[in-house]
Design a protein around this motif. Structure first.
Motif, PDB file in Angstrom:
ATOM      1  N   MET A 195       0.919  -1.198  -0.050  1.00  0.00           N
ATOM      2  CA  MET A 195       0.109  -0.208  -0.102  1.00  0.00           C
ATOM      3  C   MET A 195       0.830   1.285  -0.079  1.00  0.00           C
ATOM      4  SD  MET A 195      -3.288  -0.075   2.782  1.00  0.00           S
ATOM      5  CE  MET A 195      -3.096  -1.879   3.128  1.00  0.00           C
ATOM      6  N   GLU A 196       0.685   2.117  -0.777  1.00  0.00           N
ATOM      7  CA  GLU A 196       1.595   3.474  -0.904  1.00  0.00           C
ATOM      8  C   GLU A 196       0.489   4.598  -0.700  1.00  0.00           C
ATOM      9  OE1 GLU A 196       4.237   5.618  -4.041  1.00  0.00           O
ATOM     10  OE2 GLU A 196       3.822   3.588  -4.243  1.00  0.00           O
ATOM     11  N   ILE A 197       0.730   5.362   0.184  1.00  0.00           N
ATOM     12  CA  ILE A 197      -0.068   6.631   0.170  1.00  0.00           C
ATOM     13  C   ILE A 197       0.536   7.688  -0.532  1.00  0.00           C
ATOM     14  CG2 ILE A 197      -1.048   8.432   1.774  1.00  0.00           C
ATOM     15  CD1 ILE A 197      -2.382   5.754   1.903  1.00  0.00           C
ATOM     16  N   LEU A 198       0.015   8.224  -1.676  1.00  0.00           N
ATOM     17  CA  LEU A 198       0.719   9.352  -2.626  1.00  0.00           C
ATOM     18  C   LEU A 198       0.596  10.719  -1.811  1.00  0.00           C
ATOM     19  CD1 LEU A 198      -1.047   8.479  -5.932  1.00  0.00           C
ATOM     20  CD2 LEU A 198       1.432   7.666  -4.931  1.00  0.00           C
ATOM     21  N   PRO A 199       1.852  11.504  -2.045  1.00  0.00           N
ATOM     22  CA  PRO A 199       1.655  12.635  -1.153  1.00  0.00           C
ATOM     23  C   PRO A 199       0.559  13.692  -1.744  1.00  0.00           C
ATOM     24  CG  PRO A 199       3.608  12.197  -2.192  1.00  0.00           C
ATOM     25  CD  PRO A 199       2.610  11.064  -2.749  1.00  0.00           C
ATOM     26  N   ARG A 200      -0.119  14.208  -0.958  1.00  0.00           N
ATOM     27  CA  ARG A 200      -1.270  15.350  -1.184  1.00  0.00           C
ATOM     28  C   ARG A 200      -1.456  16.074  -0.131  1.00  0.00           C
ATOM     29  NH1 ARG A 200      -6.588  11.744  -2.469  1.00  0.00           N
ATOM     30  NH2 ARG A 200      -7.572  13.683  -2.483  1.00  0.00           N
ATOM     31  N   GLU A 201      -2.009  17.088  -0.113  1.00  0.00           N
ATOM     32  CA  GLU A 201      -2.610  17.945   0.932  1.00  0.00           C
ATOM     33  C   GLU A 201      -3.816  17.618   1.430  1.00  0.00           C
ATOM     34  OE1 GLU A 201      -1.571  21.952   0.350  1.00  0.00           O
ATOM     35  OE2 GLU A 201       0.229  21.502  -0.405  1.00  0.00           O
ATOM     36  N   ILE A 202      -4.152  17.701   2.637  1.00  0.00           N
ATOM     37  CA  ILE A 202      -5.432  17.741   3.397  1.00  0.00           C
ATOM     38  C   ILE A 202      -5.494  18.907   3.957  1.00  0.00           C
ATOM     39  CG2 ILE A 202      -6.869  16.546   5.247  1.00  0.00           C
ATOM     40  CD1 ILE A 202      -6.135  14.872   2.569  1.00  0.00           C
ATOM     41  N   ARG A 203      -6.733  19.582   3.923  1.00  0.00           N
ATOM     42  CA  ARG A 203      -6.975  20.940   4.619  1.00  0.00           C
ATOM     43  C   ARG A 203      -7.949  20.669   5.910  1.00  0.00           C
ATOM     44  NH1 ARG A 203      -6.091  25.356   1.654  1.00  0.00           N
ATOM     45  NH2 ARG A 203      -7.541  26.595   2.793  1.00  0.00           N
ATOM     46  N   MET A 204      -7.527  21.403   6.874  1.00  0.00           N
ATOM     47  CA  MET A 204      -8.198  21.309   8.062  1.00  0.00           C
ATOM     48  C   MET A 204      -8.482  22.757   8.746  1.00  0.00           C
ATOM     49  SD  MET A 204      -6.265  18.271  10.080  1.00  0.00           S
ATOM     50  CE  MET A 204      -6.901  18.678  11.585  1.00  0.00           C
ATOM     51  N   PRO A 205      -9.735  22.934   9.362  1.00  0.00           N
ATOM     52  CA  PRO A 205      -9.782  24.218  10.024  1.00  0.00           C
ATOM     53  C   PRO A 205      -8.559  24.667  11.044  1.00  0.00           C
ATOM     54  CG  PRO A 205     -11.817  22.976  10.050  1.00  0.00           C
ATOM     55  CD  PRO A 205     -10.648  21.988   9.672  1.00  0.00           C
ATOM     56  N   LEU A 206      -8.204  25.935  10.913  1.00  0.00           N
ATOM     57  CA  LEU A 206      -6.931  26.207  11.528  1.00  0.00           C
ATOM     58  C   LEU A 206      -7.118  26.402  12.938  1.00  0.00           C
ATOM     59  CD1 LEU A 206      -4.108  27.535  11.548  1.00  0.00           C
ATOM     60  CD2 LEU A 206      -4.965  29.668  11.585  1.00  0.00           C
ATOM     61  N   ASP A 207      -8.493  26.484  13.486  1.00  0.00           N
ATOM     62  CA  ASP A 207      -8.594  26.504  14.948  1.00  0.00           C
ATOM     63  C   ASP A 207      -8.562  25.224  15.521  1.00  0.00           C
ATOM     64  OD1 ASP A 207     -10.908  25.920  13.659  1.00  0.00           O
ATOM     65  OD2 ASP A 207     -12.233  26.310  15.510  1.00  0.00           O
ATOM     66  N   GLU A 208      -8.847  23.980  14.739  1.00  0.00           N
ATOM     67  CA  GLU A 208      -8.746  22.524  15.126  1.00  0.00           C
ATOM     68  C   GLU A 208      -7.397  22.180  15.095  1.00  0.00           C
ATOM     69  OE1 GLU A 208     -11.540  20.182  12.848  1.00  0.00           O
ATOM     70  OE2 GLU A 208     -13.136  21.579  13.457  1.00  0.00           O
ATOM     71  N   VAL A 209      -6.616  22.675  13.967  1.00  0.00           N
ATOM     72  CA  VAL A 209      -5.383  22.468  13.997  1.00  0.00           C
ATOM     73  C   VAL A 209      -4.640  22.871  15.236  1.00  0.00           C
ATOM     74  CG1 VAL A 209      -3.070  22.484  12.798  1.00  0.00           C
ATOM     75  CG2 VAL A 209      -5.086  22.121  11.556  1.00  0.00           C
ATOM     76  N   VAL A 210      -4.823  24.120  15.632  1.00  0.00           N
ATOM     77  CA  VAL A 210      -4.270  24.647  16.656  1.00  0.00           C
ATOM     78  C   VAL A 210      -4.383  23.902  17.946  1.00  0.00           C
ATOM     79  CG1 VAL A 210      -3.916  26.866  18.081  1.00  0.00           C
ATOM     80  CG2 VAL A 210      -3.924  27.011  15.580  1.00  0.00           C
ATOM     81  N   ALA A 226     -11.562  15.233   8.781  1.00  0.00           N
ATOM     82  CA  ALA A 226     -10.767  16.060   7.620  1.00  0.00           C
ATOM     83  C   ALA A 226     -10.621  15.033   6.416  1.00  0.00           C
ATOM     84  CB  ALA A 226      -9.582  16.627   8.011  1.00  0.00           C
ATOM     85  N   LEU A 227      -9.903  13.864   6.822  1.00  0.00           N
ATOM     86  CA  LEU A 227      -9.558  12.747   5.990  1.00  0.00           C
ATOM     87  C   LEU A 227     -10.890  12.213   5.343  1.00  0.00           C
ATOM     88  CD1 LEU A 227      -6.813  10.581   7.771  1.00  0.00           C
ATOM     89  CD2 LEU A 227      -6.543  12.344   5.875  1.00  0.00           C
ATOM     90  N   ASP A 228     -11.974  12.030   6.013  1.00  0.00           N
ATOM     91  CA  ASP A 228     -13.166  11.484   5.585  1.00  0.00           C
ATOM     92  C   ASP A 228     -13.798  12.310   4.482  1.00  0.00           C
ATOM     93  OD1 ASP A 228     -13.057   9.183   7.278  1.00  0.00           O
ATOM     94  OD2 ASP A 228     -14.423  10.074   8.517  1.00  0.00           O
ATOM     95  N   ALA A 229     -13.736  13.699   5.046  1.00  0.00           N
ATOM     96  CA  ALA A 229     -14.306  14.682   3.785  1.00  0.00           C
ATOM     97  C   ALA A 229     -13.376  14.948   2.480  1.00  0.00           C
ATOM     98  CB  ALA A 229     -14.391  16.027   4.713  1.00  0.00           C
ATOM     99  N   GLN A 230     -12.216  14.479   2.382  1.00  0.00           N
ATOM    100  CA  GLN A 230     -11.508  14.727   1.359  1.00  0.00           C
ATOM    101  C   GLN A 230     -10.900  13.589   0.470  1.00  0.00           C
ATOM    102  OE1 GLN A 230      -8.770  18.209   2.306  1.00  0.00           O
ATOM    103  NE2 GLN A 230     -10.023  17.946   4.465  1.00  0.00           N
ATOM    104  N   LEU A 231     -11.117  12.261   1.275  1.00  0.00           N
ATOM    105  CA  LEU A 231     -10.570  11.174   0.463  1.00  0.00           C
ATOM    106  C   LEU A 231     -11.638  10.387   0.067  1.00  0.00           C
ATOM    107  CD1 LEU A 231      -7.574  10.523   2.810  1.00  0.00           C
ATOM    108  CD2 LEU A 231      -7.495  11.988   0.549  1.00  0.00           C
TER     109      LEU A 231
END
Length: 101
Positions: free
Chosen positions: A1-16, A69-74
């Motif tokens: 299994m290989e996960i290809l590089p890509r960006e996942i966006r998340m709300p900044l307040d949640e990341v902080v 975030a992953l569920d919403a974007q993958l």
């Protein structure tokens, strides 16, 4: 299994919030380790920290934030691959992980 590089966006307040919790845990555990090495703390001190600071719930919350975030974007297939990779982790008390990890 290989996960290809890509960006996942998340709300900044949640990341902080996740980063703040992780920083608290890393710094606190490092300090606890230093105290254990110096003989001013024992294993029960770490257990009290985990309980008193609600570490399990806060880590579960961080995992949930990232999972949403992953569920919403993958795709479902990508999520299944990630789940399979995560299932390969080391888990305390699991056969092969022993009590020291």
């Amino acid at each position: 299994m290989e996960i290809l590089p890509r960006e996942i966006r998340m709300p900044l307040d949640e990341v902080v919030a996740v980063l703040r919790d992780l920083n608290e845990f890393v710094v606190s555990l490092d300090r606890l380790g230093s105290r254990q090495a110096a003989g001013t703390a024992d294993e029960s001190t770490v257990g009290r920290f985990v309980a008193d600071w609600d570490v399990a719930r806060r880590l579960a919350s961080a995992r949930h934030v990232i999972g949403v975030a992953l569920d919403a974007q993958l795709s479902e297939e990508e999520i299944a691959e990630i789940d399979a990779l995560c299932d390969r982790g080391r888990f305390y008390g699991s056969e092969g992980a022993g009590g020291s990890h």
